[in-house]
Scaffold this motif. Structure first.
Motif, PDB file in Angstrom:
ATOM      1  N   LEU A 179      51.000  13.965  25.779  1.00 36.09           N
ATOM      2  CA  LEU A 179      51.625  15.059  26.638  1.00 36.09           C
ATOM      3  C   LEU A 179      51.205  14.991  28.148  1.00 36.09           C
ATOM      4  O   LEU A 179      51.617  15.265  29.213  1.00 36.09           O
ATOM      5  CB  LEU A 179      51.128  16.117  25.907  1.00 36.09           C
ATOM      6  N   ASN A 180      49.847  14.596  28.233  1.00 36.35           N
ATOM      7  CA  ASN A 180      49.170  14.563  29.669  1.00 36.35           C
ATOM      8  C   ASN A 180      49.935  13.580  30.433  1.00 36.35           C
ATOM      9  O   ASN A 180      49.879  13.557  31.634  1.00 36.35           O
ATOM     10  CB  ASN A 180      47.526  14.488  29.645  1.00 36.35           C
ATOM     11  N   ASP A 181      50.218  12.541  30.070  1.00 37.02           N
ATOM     12  CA  ASP A 181      51.004  11.555  30.742  1.00 37.02           C
ATOM     13  C   ASP A 181      52.206  11.880  31.333  1.00 37.02           C
ATOM     14  O   ASP A 181      52.657  11.742  32.463  1.00 37.02           O
ATOM     15  CB  ASP A 181      51.450  10.416  29.779  1.00 37.02           C
ATOM     16  N   PHE A 182      52.769  12.927  30.861  1.00 32.71           N
ATOM     17  CA  PHE A 182      53.946  13.648  31.377  1.00 32.71           C
ATOM     18  C   PHE A 182      53.606  14.294  32.685  1.00 32.71           C
ATOM     19  O   PHE A 182      54.361  14.072  33.876  1.00 32.71           O
ATOM     20  CB  PHE A 182      54.649  14.642  30.426  1.00 32.71           C
ATOM     21  N   PHE A 183      52.279  14.858  32.774  1.00 25.45           N
ATOM     22  CA  PHE A 183      51.709  15.570  34.004  1.00 25.45           C
ATOM     23  C   PHE A 183      51.520  14.640  35.188  1.00 25.45           C
ATOM     24  O   PHE A 183      51.660  14.928  36.081  1.00 25.45           O
ATOM     25  CB  PHE A 183      50.710  16.681  33.532  1.00 25.45           C
ATOM     26  N   LYS A 184      50.993  13.519  34.467  1.00 24.16           N
ATOM     27  CA  LYS A 184      50.668  12.463  35.383  1.00 24.16           C
ATOM     28  C   LYS A 184      51.881  11.951  36.270  1.00 24.16           C
ATOM     29  O   LYS A 184      51.685  11.667  37.380  1.00 24.16           O
ATOM     30  CB  LYS A 184      49.899  11.312  34.616  1.00 24.16           C
ATOM     31  N   VAL A 185      52.876  11.912  35.368  1.00 28.58           N
ATOM     32  CA  VAL A 185      54.087  11.300  36.128  1.00 28.58           C
ATOM     33  C   VAL A 185      54.837  12.252  37.009  1.00 28.58           C
ATOM     34  O   VAL A 185      55.050  11.822  38.100  1.00 28.58           O
ATOM     35  CB  VAL A 185      55.014  10.577  35.120  1.00 28.58           C
ATOM     36  N   GLN A 186      54.766  13.492  36.689  1.00 27.14           N
ATOM     37  CA  GLN A 186      55.040  14.585  37.599  1.00 27.14           C
ATOM     38  C   GLN A 186      54.199  14.617  38.866  1.00 27.14           C
ATOM     39  O   GLN A 186      54.946  14.515  39.918  1.00 27.14           O
ATOM     40  CB  GLN A 186      54.715  15.742  36.912  1.00 27.14           C
ATOM     41  N   ARG A 187      53.013  14.546  38.681  1.00 27.26           N
ATOM     42  CA  ARG A 187      52.162  14.518  40.087  1.00 27.26           C
ATOM     43  C   ARG A 187      52.440  13.346  40.898  1.00 27.26           C
ATOM     44  O   ARG A 187      52.463  13.427  42.192  1.00 27.26           O
ATOM     45  CB  ARG A 187      50.554  14.380  39.417  1.00 27.26           C
ATOM     46  N   PHE A 188      52.678  11.916  40.013  1.00 24.96           N
ATOM     47  CA  PHE A 188      53.070  10.914  40.713  1.00 24.96           C
ATOM     48  C   PHE A 188      54.415  11.265  41.825  1.00 24.96           C
ATOM     49  O   PHE A 188      54.395  10.702  42.787  1.00 24.96           O
ATOM     50  CB  PHE A 188      53.113   9.735  40.095  1.00 24.96           C
ATOM     51  N   VAL A 189      55.149  11.359  40.919  1.00 28.69           N
ATOM     52  CA  VAL A 189      56.623  11.652  41.729  1.00 28.69           C
ATOM     53  C   VAL A 189      56.445  12.628  42.933  1.00 28.69           C
ATOM     54  O   VAL A 189      57.229  12.451  43.812  1.00 28.69           O
ATOM     55  CB  VAL A 189      57.762  12.168  40.714  1.00 28.69           C
ATOM     56  N   MET A 190      55.882  13.868  42.468  1.00 26.52           N
ATOM     57  CA  MET A 190      55.714  14.762  43.651  1.00 26.52           C
ATOM     58  C   MET A 190      55.097  14.511  44.772  1.00 26.52           C
ATOM     59  O   MET A 190      55.478  14.562  45.993  1.00 26.52           O
ATOM     60  CB  MET A 190      55.447  16.038  43.052  1.00 26.52           C
ATOM     61  N   THR A 191      54.086  13.595  44.580  1.00 23.71           N
ATOM     62  CA  THR A 191      53.042  13.114  45.655  1.00 23.71           C
ATOM     63  C   THR A 191      53.826  12.092  46.391  1.00 23.71           C
ATOM     64  O   THR A 191      53.892  11.935  47.523  1.00 23.71           O
ATOM     65  CB  THR A 191      51.738  12.477  45.147  1.00 23.71           C
ATOM     66  N   GLU A 192      54.722  11.382  45.816  1.00 30.20           N
ATOM     67  CA  GLU A 192      55.493  10.117  46.554  1.00 30.20           C
ATOM     68  C   GLU A 192      56.600  10.911  47.339  1.00 30.20           C
ATOM     69  O   GLU A 192      56.734  10.334  48.355  1.00 30.20           O
ATOM     70  CB  GLU A 192      56.115   9.008  45.467  1.00 30.20           C
ATOM     71  N   LEU A 193      57.101  11.698  46.741  1.00 32.18           N
ATOM     72  CA  LEU A 193      58.210  12.484  47.415  1.00 32.18           C
ATOM     73  C   LEU A 193      57.677  13.209  48.745  1.00 32.18           C
ATOM     74  O   LEU A 193      58.440  13.325  49.727  1.00 32.18           O
ATOM     75  CB  LEU A 193      59.061  13.495  46.578  1.00 32.18           C
ATOM     76  N   GLU A 194      56.678  13.703  48.464  1.00 33.36           N
ATOM     77  CA  GLU A 194      55.819  14.463  49.888  1.00 33.36           C
ATOM     78  C   GLU A 194      55.479  13.318  50.990  1.00 33.36           C
ATOM     79  O   GLU A 194      55.784  13.480  52.150  1.00 33.36           O
ATOM     80  CB  GLU A 194      54.418  14.965  49.304  1.00 33.36           C
TER      81      GLU A 194
END
Length: 204
Positions: A179-194
């Motif tokens: 489940l924590n891997d889902f949060f990691k990918v969210q953070r990655f996507v949001m960071t890259e979009l920023e």
């Protein structure tokens, strides 16, 4: 003879390309159909599963439910055909799990955790596509997007197939790690979009 080999090679590449494209199209259609069904899940008349049926941890569904309770989640279940869907909230995020007692693998979903308007700037949509492609090269989850013309939004979702059997040691910790891997990918996507947004602002 070399001409014949060249022609054969070209034909092979052509049919291989056609096969890959067909598989890709089929996969996209299946994913779009799933998210359309999930979006309309509040309106269907599916039978709600009796959780008492799943108290036995020897079944995959029972193991899922018991493990979720161990990590202090309150699962809700629903039967759709041969599959049981389990819905729960973990660390404020709404997840769902698709399981079937005849299969030792489960599928976890985290849907609509990011969205933009279908009328967004072309560069913004292109950045989203590129970021999703990059994320899929590194993340343990698959990141996909769907277009919902009804609500005029492009939604981003994550899913992951994972083995889930009683023989896995510390299975509650294992599930939390997944489940924590889902949060990691969210953070990655949001960071890259920023980062994309910052670069575009600097180029103005």
């Amino acid at each position: 003879m070399s001409i014949g080999i060249t022609i054969a090679t070209v034909m092979f590449c052509f049919y291989l390309y056609q096969y890959i494209e067909e598989k890709k199209k089929t996969k996209e259609e299946e994913e779009n159909r799933f998210f359309e069904e999930l979006k309309n899940s509040d309106n269907h008349n599916e039978v709600v599963a009796d959780e008492a049926e799943y108290l036995d941890e020897r079944t995959i569904t029972g193991l899922v439910l018991c493990t979720l309770r161990k990590i202090r989640c309150e699962p809700e279940t629903e039967v759709r055909g041969d599959n049981t869907w389990v819905f729960f909230t973990y660390q404020g995020e709404r997840f769902s799990i698709e399981c079937n007692d005849s299969c030792q693998f489960i599928v976890l979903y985290d849907t609509w955790w990011y969205q933009i308007s279908i009328y967004s700037d072309v560069d913004e949509i292109a950045d989203l596509h590129r970021t999703i492609n990059v994320a899929n090269q590194h993340a343990n989850c698959s990141v996909i997007y769907t277009v919902d013309k009804e609500i005029e939004q492009i939604g981003v979702h994550s899913k992951r197939n994972t083995l889930f059997i009683p023989q896995i040691p510390y299975i509650d910790q294992y599930l939390m790690s997944v489940l924590n891997d889902f949060f990691k990918v969210q953070r990655f996507v949001m960071t890259e979009l920023e980062k994309c947004k910052v670069r575009e602002e600097q180029n103005i």
